[in-house]
Design a protein around this motif. Structure first.
Motif, short mmCIF file in Angstrom:
data_model
loop_
_atom_site.label_atom_id
_atom_site.label_comp_id
_atom_site.label_asym_id
_atom_site.label_seq_id
_atom_site.Cartn_x
_atom_site.Cartn_y
_atom_site.Cartn_z
N UNK A 20 18.84 8.54 -19.05
CA UNK A 20 19.41 9.81 -19.50
C UNK A 20 20.91 9.65 -19.58
N UNK A 21 21.56 10.48 -20.40
CA UNK A 21 23.02 10.42 -20.41
C UNK A 21 23.55 11.00 -19.10
N UNK A 22 24.79 10.65 -18.76
CA UNK A 22 25.42 11.28 -17.62
C UNK A 22 25.76 12.70 -18.05
N UNK A 23 26.45 13.41 -17.16
CA UNK A 23 26.53 14.85 -17.42
C UNK A 23 27.47 15.22 -18.57
N UNK A 68 21.32 17.17 -23.34
CA UNK A 68 21.19 15.79 -22.87
C UNK A 68 20.48 14.88 -23.86
#
Ligand code: SF4
Lengths: 378, 264
Positions: free
Chosen positions: B123-126, B107
């Protein structure tokens, strides 16, 4: 009954809607599936049938529906079709397919084609100009069509009197749910995030009158509790849906309470009621016209950012310290509204975090990190 | 008497430990290149204790962080999210820090820090785009070592655009570049720029203020750091301790918690 016993009963329904459906069928009732959003459940009740909400699934995997859906359809819509195709909903007597977003519109046709003669599909197109007289008339026309189709399935006419009765039933259900949201926010020790969701979710599956009676009991118990002494944090949740117990467990594990919500499956759709007197079809159209502050609804004054301001106000009034937004993967109405929401939250100094979710998620490690870190920030 | 605290950061791809004396001096540290769900955490703990010549019982407080932070019951006294720990660690290494960019194995996180405390983050998505995993995949396709990417990319002479941020699509873009005989070093440079643009997009969401500090394993890749500096228009500070940043933050929080619990 004690609070815990009542909560467990709601949880049982919330986790096993299939059992509930089978039970209604065994009792000889007709059941109509109701897809999101704003379908007039009143008409189903007035026809003597049971409306059952369809909000995707946290347990199923999309397989059969792939044949019909573009990959960017949200999982809520895809899983609804999946359950129609895999037999889960074979017992339904009909389904209402509202078409208020760009996913549900084509989806209604996918469902119609996929179901063929197997299941009557009732198409419903809400107007976006819902307030002017012509918009109201459009809603009435649409609802009249839905009513006719339901009458065919029920084999009986829906009288104005029955419809007024159904409006009363739904108004009572909405009022009890609004009251519950308030009480749950005030007593987080008594109602965990997981169980709060179960109570609200089960309202979509149970017969409304039965759900309301039980919920009124629960509300009375909650209201009698001494004032809460909550030491943890409080947040407002926002988004289309946030009903995965594993995801909500993270709230409970980290001492984060849900003070109130701006979630479609929970509070967004139950904010207003219909008039219990006068022309009932007009009352239903008026209720839809009165809906507001929803990413799915056209706002004549969109330049004023009223929706985001409303959410900010909700945060403040509920005593939440921040907002957690559950962004449904590929939900364009939510995605498009996000920058405006962010702007208003930032301006009001309200911290928020946006988490991408969908109903195929089985691992919540990243969400857990973000939620825990967010609690540190609050 | 001195107070010893141990910070353990169990990431998705590595396990790291930092032992602190009096919340100030780094006594020892360890890094094992496998993370959550492996023997990595136990080995990293054994190593950090051994090199300090100490035992678990000698530690006054043990705090776990990272993706696998919940797996250390019985070992750790407490667990915290790695975001908070990264903010803490970065503020220890760079007291003037306001923005922390952490690119880990799976991440990307961007933190806003105010007076040493994290105040906001994204945060970035998954999806794996822009993460360490993205670079791993690309290194494999290019048949180079991931730790050589920085040096190789620096030798690039020609701009090659890798436009996809999706790992799967970018992989096929890279393969077609290879099929066209494009110089690997130019492709690597393009990959770094692609990571940087993705991360910069995320960073702009929280806002960027100097000092900007980059942590996590990818901070060792000079190519990504340079590309990110260009994309953000800010100087980026790194430290040789960058991979230990989360564990360092955990040890610092451990020290704080120890003091708090023993004052009361
Ligand atoms: S989640 Fe979004 S895209 Fe999906 S049905 Fe709801 S509004 Fe439409």
């Amino acid at each position: 009954m004690s609070i815990d016993v009542l909560l467990k009963e709601f949880q049982e329904v919330s986790e096993h809607p299939y059992k509930v459906l089978s039970q209604y069928k065994a009792e000889g009732k007709k059941v109509i599936g109701v897809l999101p959003y704003y379908a007039p459940e009143e008409l189903v009740i007035a026809a003597g049938m049971v409306p059952m909400g369809i909000w995707g699934s946290n347990k199923k995997t999309i397989a059969l529906a792939k044949e019909y859906c573009a990959t960017f359809y949200c999982t809520i819509a895809q899983l609804a079709l999946e359950m129609l195709l895999d037999g889960t909903m074979d017992q339904l007597d009909g389904i209402i397919t509202p078409t208020i977003c760009d996913t549900l519109r084509p989806m209604s046709q996918n469902i119609r084609v996929a179901m063929g003669d197997k299941l009557p599909c009732i198409f419903l197109a809400h107007p976006q100009y819902r307030r002017p007289a012509f918009g109201m008339q459009f809603t009435v026309d649409q609802y009249t069509n839905v009513k006719k189709e339901l009458e065919k399935i029920a084999g009986a006419e829906i009288t104005d009197e029955a419809l007024r009765g159904a409006i009363k039933t739904m108004n009572a259900s909405r009022a009890a749910r609004r009251e519950f949201v308030k009480l749950a926010g005030q007593h987080p020790e008594a109602v965990s995030a997981v169980l709060r969701s179960a109570v609200l979710r089960s309202a979509w599956f149970m017969e409304k009158a039965e759900h309301t009676a039980k919920l009124q009991q629960l509300n009375a118990e909650l209201a009698a509790l001494p004032a809460s002494n909550w030491k943890g944090k409080k947040v407002l949740t926002s988004g289309i849906i946030c009903d995965n117990p594993k995801l909500l467990q993270i709230f409970d594990d980290n001492g984060i309470a849900i003070a109130a919500d701006d979630v479609a499956q929970e509070s967004r759709l139950i904010r207003v009621d219909a008039a219990e007197t006068g022309d009932p079809m007009m009352a239903l159209a008026q209720m839809y016209a009165d809906q507001d502050y929803d990413v799915l609804l056209f706002d004549e004054k969109s330049s004023e950012n009223r929706r985001a301001d409303y959410v900010v106000k909700q945060v403040k009034e509920s005593g939440a310290q921040g907002l957690i937004l559950f962004m449904q993967q590929f939900c364009d109405p939510e995605e498009m509204e996000y920058p405006y929401l962010k702007k208003a939250l930032d301006a009001a100094g309200i911290p928020h975090v946006k988490l991408g979710v969908d109903q195929q998620m089985r691992d919540f490690g990243q969400a857990s990190t973000a939620i825990q870190a967010f609690a540190d920030v609050l | 008497m001195s107070i010893y605290t141990l910070g353990i950061d169990i990431g998705s791809t590595a396990s790291k430990c930092v032992m602190l004396k009096d919340g100030r001096d780094i006594v020892s540290k360890s890094l094992i290149a496998v993370g959550a769900g492996t023997s990595g955490p136990q080995r990293a703990i054994a190593q950090v204790l051994e090199s300090a010549g100490m035992k678990r019982e000698d530690m006054d407080y043990v705090l776990a962080t990272g993706y696998g932070r919940n797996s250390l019951e019985g070992v750790a006294d407490h667990q915290m999210s790695e975001l908070s720990c990264h903010g803490k660690g970065a503020a220890f290494l760079f007291p003037e820090v306001h923005t922390v960019i952490d690119i880990g194995g799976q991440d990307v996180k961007v933190l806003q820090v105010e007076n040493g405390v994290m105040t906001n983050f994204v945060m970035n998505d998954k999806c794996a785009a822009g993460t360490g995993r993205f670079l791993d995949v690309m290194a494999r396709v290019l048949e180079v070592k991931v730790e050589d990417l920085g040096t190789l990319g620096a030798q690039s002479t020609k701009y090659v655009g890798i436009s996809s941020t999706c790992t799967v699509f970018a992989e096929s873009e890279v393969i077609s570049q290879l099929a066209m005989d494009t110089d690997k070093r130019d492709i690597i440079n393009g990959i770094h720029k692609s990571v940087a643009s993705r991360v910069a997009g995320l960073a702009h969401r929280v806002g960027i203020r100097d000092q900007v500090v980059m942590t996590g394993g990818v901070a060792q890749n000079t190519g990504v750091v340079k590309a990110l500096e260009e994309a953000l228009g800010h100087t980026i500070h790194t430290s040789p301790l960058t991979q230990y940043n989360g564990a360092l933050g955990a040890a610092l929080f451990g020290y704080q918690r120890y003091l708090k619990e023993h004052q009361a």
